[in-house]
Write an enzyme that holds these catalytic residues in place. Structure first.
Site, PDB file in Angstrom:
ATOM      1  N   VAL A   1       0.622  -1.703   0.067  1.00 17.12           N
ATOM      2  CA  VAL A   1       0.156  -0.012   0.208  1.00 17.12           C
ATOM      3  C   VAL A   1       1.066   1.199  -0.186  1.00 17.12           C
ATOM      4  O   VAL A   1       0.486   2.672  -1.073  1.00 17.12           O
ATOM      5  CB  VAL A   1      -0.991   0.187   0.842  1.00 17.12           C
ATOM      6  CG1 VAL A   1      -1.749   1.376   1.389  1.00 17.12           C
ATOM      7  CG2 VAL A   1      -1.802  -1.038   1.011  1.00 17.12           C
TER       8      VAL A   1
ATOM      9  N   GLY B   1     -13.230 -21.349  -6.778  1.00 14.96           N
ATOM     10  CA  GLY B   1     -11.673 -21.282  -6.687  1.00 14.96           C
ATOM     11  C   GLY B   1     -11.771 -21.977  -5.087  1.00 14.96           C
ATOM     12  O   GLY B   1     -12.440 -22.263  -4.902  1.00 14.96           O
TER      13      GLY B   1
ATOM     14  N   PHE C   1      -8.613   0.799  -0.578  1.00 19.98           N
ATOM     15  CA  PHE C   1      -9.113  -0.381  -1.299  1.00 19.98           C
ATOM     16  C   PHE C   1      -8.473  -1.294  -2.593  1.00 19.98           C
ATOM     17  O   PHE C   1      -9.105  -1.137  -2.928  1.00 19.98           O
ATOM     18  CB  PHE C   1     -10.357   0.392  -2.222  1.00 19.98           C
ATOM     19  CG  PHE C   1     -11.449   0.881  -0.575  1.00 19.98           C
ATOM     20  CD1 PHE C   1     -12.075   0.274  -0.129  1.00 19.98           C
ATOM     21  CD2 PHE C   1     -11.316   2.649  -0.828  1.00 19.98           C
ATOM     22  CE1 PHE C   1     -12.860   0.289   0.833  1.00 19.98           C
ATOM     23  CE2 PHE C   1     -12.275   2.770   0.498  1.00 19.98           C
ATOM     24  CZ  PHE C   1     -12.927   1.917   1.343  1.00 19.98           C
ATOM     25  N   LEU C   2      -7.419  -0.883  -2.684  1.00 23.71           N
ATOM     26  CA  LEU C   2      -6.547  -1.152  -4.380  1.00 23.71           C
ATOM     27  C   LEU C   2      -6.514  -3.038  -3.668  1.00 23.71           C
ATOM     28  O   LEU C   2      -6.462  -3.330  -2.643  1.00 23.71           O
ATOM     29  CB  LEU C   2      -5.478  -0.974  -3.695  1.00 23.71           C
ATOM     30  CG  LEU C   2      -4.541  -0.381  -3.083  1.00 23.71           C
ATOM     31  CD1 LEU C   2      -4.080  -2.077  -2.694  1.00 23.71           C
ATOM     32  CD2 LEU C   2      -3.714   0.022  -3.252  1.00 23.71           C
TER      33      LEU C   2
ATOM     34  N   ARG D   1       0.630 -13.802   1.333  1.00 23.57           N
ATOM     35  CA  ARG D   1      -0.461 -14.360   2.648  1.00 23.57           C
ATOM     36  C   ARG D   1      -1.144 -14.457   2.646  1.00 23.57           C
ATOM     37  O   ARG D   1      -1.968 -14.960   2.027  1.00 23.57           O
ATOM     38  CB  ARG D   1      -0.048 -12.989   3.398  1.00 23.57           C
ATOM     39  CG  ARG D   1       1.548 -12.112   3.179  1.00 23.57           C
ATOM     40  CD  ARG D   1       1.466 -10.846   4.345  1.00 23.57           C
ATOM     41  NE  ARG D   1       1.562 -10.125   3.210  1.00 23.57           N
ATOM     42  CZ  ARG D   1       1.285  -8.459   2.919  1.00 23.57           C
ATOM     43  NH1 ARG D   1       1.820  -8.148   4.184  1.00 23.57           N
ATOM     44  NH2 ARG D   1       1.476  -7.926   2.123  1.00 23.57           N
TER      45      ARG D   1
ATOM     46  N   LYS E   1     -14.908   0.238   5.740  1.00 23.60           N
ATOM     47  CA  LYS E   1     -13.777  -0.446   5.212  1.00 23.60           C
ATOM     48  C   LYS E   1     -13.654  -2.276   5.140  1.00 23.60           C
ATOM     49  O   LYS E   1     -13.421  -2.920   4.387  1.00 23.60           O
ATOM     50  CB  LYS E   1     -12.292  -0.002   5.824  1.00 23.60           C
ATOM     51  CG  LYS E   1     -10.812  -0.923   5.152  1.00 23.60           C
ATOM     52  CD  LYS E   1     -10.792  -0.555   3.609  1.00 23.60           C
ATOM     53  CE  LYS E   1      -9.847  -2.204   3.455  1.00 23.60           C
ATOM     54  NZ  LYS E   1      -9.453  -2.848   2.038  1.00 23.60           N
TER      55      LYS E   1
ATOM     56  N   CYS F   1      -5.429  -9.513   4.034  1.00 22.04           N
ATOM     57  CA  CYS F   1      -6.237  -8.701   3.602  1.00 22.04           C
ATOM     58  C   CYS F   1      -7.656  -9.348   4.066  1.00 22.04           C
ATOM     59  O   CYS F   1      -8.268  -9.159   5.259  1.00 22.04           O
ATOM     60  CB  CYS F   1      -6.741  -7.503   2.870  1.00 22.04           C
ATOM     61  SG  CYS F   1      -5.024  -6.433   2.635  1.00 22.04           S
TER      62      CYS F   1
ATOM     63  N   ASN G   1     -14.865  -5.401   2.500  1.00 19.70           N
ATOM     64  CA  ASN G   1     -14.599  -6.734   2.435  1.00 19.70           C
ATOM     65  C   ASN G   1     -14.855  -7.649   3.065  1.00 19.70           C
ATOM     66  O   ASN G   1     -14.780  -8.693   2.830  1.00 19.70           O
ATOM     67  CB  ASN G   1     -13.242  -6.414   3.379  1.00 19.70           C
ATOM     68  CG  ASN G   1     -12.129  -5.703   2.822  1.00 19.70           C
ATOM     69  OD1 ASN G   1     -11.904  -5.908   1.414  1.00 19.70           O
ATOM     70  ND2 ASN G   1     -10.409  -5.503   3.627  1.00 19.70           N
TER      71      ASN G   1
HETATM   72  P1  NAD Z   1       3.179  -4.790   3.879  1.00 16.47           P
HETATM   73  O1  NAD Z   1       3.582  -5.583   4.934  1.00 16.47           O
HETATM   74  O2  NAD Z   1       3.500  -5.118   2.460  1.00 16.47           O
HETATM   75  O3  NAD Z   1       3.926  -3.464   4.237  1.00 16.47           O
HETATM   76  C1  NAD Z   1       4.601  -2.769   5.636  1.00 16.47           C
HETATM   77  C2  NAD Z   1       5.771  -2.247   5.490  1.00 16.47           C
HETATM   78  O4  NAD Z   1       5.565  -1.000   7.035  1.00 16.47           O
HETATM   79  C3  NAD Z   1       6.616  -2.803   5.737  1.00 16.47           C
HETATM   80  O5  NAD Z   1       7.458  -2.177   4.606  1.00 16.47           O
HETATM   81  C4  NAD Z   1       7.036  -2.806   6.881  1.00 16.47           C
HETATM   82  O6  NAD Z   1       8.520  -2.844   6.742  1.00 16.47           O
HETATM   83  C5  NAD Z   1       6.298  -1.378   7.392  1.00 16.47           C
HETATM   84  N1  NAD Z   1       7.254  -0.712   8.548  1.00 16.47           N
HETATM   85  C6  NAD Z   1       5.968  -1.263   9.890  1.00 16.47           C
HETATM   86  N2  NAD Z   1       6.492  -0.523  11.191  1.00 16.47           N
HETATM   87  C7  NAD Z   1       6.912   0.069  10.667  1.00 16.47           C
HETATM   88  C8  NAD Z   1       7.183   1.325  11.432  1.00 16.47           C
HETATM   89  N3  NAD Z   1       6.773   1.664  12.617  1.00 16.47           N
HETATM   90  N4  NAD Z   1       7.941   2.579  10.798  1.00 16.47           N
HETATM   91  C9  NAD Z   1       7.712   2.415   9.522  1.00 16.47           C
HETATM   92  N5  NAD Z   1       7.145   1.685   8.981  1.00 16.47           N
HETATM   93  C10 NAD Z   1       7.273   0.035   9.911  1.00 16.47           C
HETATM   94  O7  NAD Z   1       1.561  -4.725   4.060  1.00 16.47           O
HETATM   95  P2  NAD Z   1       0.252  -3.812   3.018  1.00 16.47           P
HETATM   96  O8  NAD Z   1       0.262  -4.893   2.242  1.00 16.47           O
HETATM   97  O9  NAD Z   1       0.954  -2.434   2.411  1.00 16.47           O
HETATM   98  O10 NAD Z   1      -0.667  -3.092   4.213  1.00 16.47           O
HETATM   99  C11 NAD Z   1      -0.693  -2.456   5.144  1.00 16.47           C
HETATM  100  C12 NAD Z   1      -1.770  -1.831   5.138  1.00 16.47           C
HETATM  101  O11 NAD Z   1      -2.787  -1.439   4.216  1.00 16.47           O
HETATM  102  C13 NAD Z   1      -2.691  -2.592   5.869  1.00 16.47           C
HETATM  103  O12 NAD Z   1      -3.580  -2.327   6.856  1.00 16.47           O
HETATM  104  C14 NAD Z   1      -3.074  -3.497   5.139  1.00 16.47           C
HETATM  105  O13 NAD Z   1      -4.654  -4.284   6.032  1.00 16.47           O
HETATM  106  C15 NAD Z   1      -4.210  -2.237   4.489  1.00 16.47           C
HETATM  107  N6  NAD Z   1      -4.270  -2.884   2.962  1.00 16.47           N
HETATM  108  C16 NAD Z   1      -3.518  -3.503   1.997  1.00 16.47           C
HETATM  109  C17 NAD Z   1      -4.047  -3.948   1.040  1.00 16.47           C
HETATM  110  C18 NAD Z   1      -3.461  -4.434   0.251  1.00 16.47           C
HETATM  111  O14 NAD Z   1      -3.804  -5.683  -0.528  1.00 16.47           O
HETATM  112  N7  NAD Z   1      -2.055  -5.132   0.238  1.00 16.47           N
HETATM  113  C19 NAD Z   1      -5.254  -3.179   0.583  1.00 16.47           C
HETATM  114  C20 NAD Z   1      -6.090  -1.869   1.403  1.00 16.47           C
HETATM  115  C21 NAD Z   1      -5.181  -1.988   3.072  1.00 16.47           C
END
Ligand code: NAD
Length: 458
Positions: A31, A273, A169-170, A348, A224, A280, A228
């Site tokens: 994200v 599937g 929402f991506l 994941r 949100k 998420c 989901n």
């Molecule tokens: P991710 O695990 O890919 O990335 C999170 C990043 O945060 C990691 O690189 C980690 O090192 C960093 N991090 C952790 N603690 C930190 C801190 N204190 N300071 C700075 N960096 C820190 O996670 P993601 O998939 O990008 O998801 C992030 C959030 O967005 C989650 O809450 C998730 O639910 C939400 N989200 C994800 C998606 C998706 O498709 N991945 C879609 C919508 C919302």
């Protein structure tokens, strides 16, 4: 999809000089990095920071640590995006801060919000000037208020700050496209200044007439999680109907098309599937169920969707057992696809890995291939025989299972695949292959909800 994406990027380029805000993004994962690259594309100056020094090292050297279509090109073509592992300094630098850290599930099934609160603490300690903080991470209901209190607690000089919830929402696999062409933007804030500021940061989206829904913070939090949950219910629903089709002779493609043509139902998320997964859905659904329990509300429909989802991996394994008709112990099974969905390297909560775990426990030998997810899969299951190609996976296999819907699997030379296998059994758990063609090639082939033999008895 790609060419569409690039033509859209070219289309928005003329708008990019309209707004220029300086934005710090905390957390540079799926994200944070996509948001950072797209906000830079929109004309903002972006500083992405992360506690993961290796990730920042890669990004600072032009390498992209995750696979996401179009992301690399976007990062490379925008000089107004920078990277830092000094989170405190990055917070101080700009007056707009987006929190995009992970909010995973702890082993006890509770949300692990430690990264979020640690970012909040650091923001509080580094409020060197007034700032607006946008939380983009997905959070349980009521969390934004708690983050605000945490920032306040460490804000020793009582510097002004405001907080808003900007849920993301991506979808992985089409994250860039989703960010630059979303169905809507939801912003939990009642502040007119924040509404104006976010509209400027996202100017190209405003100019495309993407709806901006300004809501109470509590409503944005709910939107949100409820979105989901609804999608998870829809997926579990179609999976169960596919299981019924398997018994009755109906074809799930025809059924899905028939019901999806009704606008009240809609034709999205109707592909059956092996169950939903990813970082998420399971976590967000657990979050809303935990919240509901705290408030004494029984969310029976969502609870049932979770149960049906767990069952779906068993359905796929049952299909394998039924096809082979011998104990699975000692058999060689080829697995095509390990990512939780196509076009991502993310494993994941991947249903593919869940199925692999269960097969390994039964004493099955596994040879596997995924176009992007093998490095991540190796961290979970180092003992698999990872192959360089799908053709290698087919060699001497007793059966093949397609567990991720990568397009390249549908384009394989299935005659060659057939000839390499010990036995031509195929479980297409994503329904991406043409049934009739494979049957003609001599495969014993099973999809999900696409029965060939069983029909209603007259
Ligand atoms: P991710 O695990 O890919 O990335 C999170 C990043 O945060 C990691 O690189 C980690 O090192 C960093 N991090 C952790 N603690 C930190 C801190 N204190 N300071 C700075 N960096 C820190 O996670 P993601 O998939 O990008 O998801 C992030 C959030 O967005 C989650 O809450 C998730 O639910 C939400 N989200 C994800 C998606 C998706 O498709 N991945 C879609 C919508 C919302």
């Amino acid at each position: 999809m790609r060419s569409l994406l690039y033509s859209f990027l070219l289309l928005i380029s003329p708008f990019t000089l309209h707004s220029k805000h300086k934005v710090t993004i905390i957390g540079t994962g799926y994200v944070g990095l996509v948001s950072g690259a797209c906000l830079a594309e929109f004309g903002n100056d972006v500083l992405c920071c992360d506690v993961d020094e290796y990730k920042i090292h890669l990004l600072s050297n032009g390498e992209i640590p995750i696979y996401e279509p179009g992301l690399k090109e976007l990062v490379h073509r925008n000089p107004n995006i920078a990277f830092s592992s000094n989170v405190a300094e990055a917070i101080q630098k700009n007056d707009i801060v987006l929190i995009c850290v992970g909010t995973s599930l702890s082993n006890s099934g509770e949300a692990d919000l430690s990264a979020l609160y640690s970012a909040a603490k650091l923001i509080g300690e580094n409020l060197n000037k007034p700032k607006t903080v946008y939380i983009k991470s997905t959070v349980p209901l009521g969390t934004v208020k708690k983050v605000k209190s945490t920032i306040q607690r460490y804000n020793k000089n009582s510097t002004d700050f405001a907080i808003a919830y900007l849920p993301e929402f991506l979808r992985e696999g089409s994250a860039v496209q989703d960010f630059i062409q979303p169905d809507r933007i939801v912003i939990g804030t009642e502040s007119k200044e924040i509404q104006k500021q976010i509209s400027e940061i996202l100017t190209p989206l405003r100019e495309q007439n993407i709806p901006f829904l300004f809501t109470k913070i509590e409503s944005a939090e709910a939107i949100k999680l409820v979105a989901n949950s609804f999608l998870a219910v829809k997926i579990s629903f179609i999976n169960e109907i596919a299981n019924l089709c398997d018994q009755t002779g109906a074809d799930i493609f025809e059924v899905a098309k028939g019901i999806g043509s009704d606008n009240r139902i809609g034709n999205k998320c109707l592909n059956p599937g092996p169950g939903y997964g990813g970082s998420c859905f399971p976590k967000d659904i657990q979050a809303i169920l935990n919240n509901a329990q705290e408030f004494g509300v029984n969310l029976k429909v969502i609870t049932a969707a979770v149960e049906a989802n767990h069952f779906q991996t068993k359905v796929v394994i049952e299909k394998l057992k039924n096809t082979l008709q011998t104990p699975l112990k000692g058999k060689t099974i080829g697995i095509l696809g390990l990512a939780f969905k196509a076009n991502t390297d993310d494993v994941r909560n991947s249903p593919a890995l869940q199925i692999v775990s269960e097969l390994l426990a039964m004493g099955v030998k596994i040879q596997a291939y995924d176009p992007q997810a093998m490095l991540n899969a190796k961290k979970v299951h180092p003992q698999l025989n990872y192959c360089k190609t799908s053709y290698e996976v087919a060699k001497n296999a007793d059966a093949l299972m397609i567990l991720t819907e990568w397009e390249e699997f549908s384009q394989l030379d299935w005659v060659q695949m057939h000839n390499s296998m010990k036995q031509a059994h195929l479980i297409d758990a994503r329904n991406i292959l043409p049934l009739d063609k494979l049957l003609k090639l001599g495969f014993k082939h099973t999809g999900i909800g696409r029965p060939f033999e069983k029909k209603f008895q007259d």
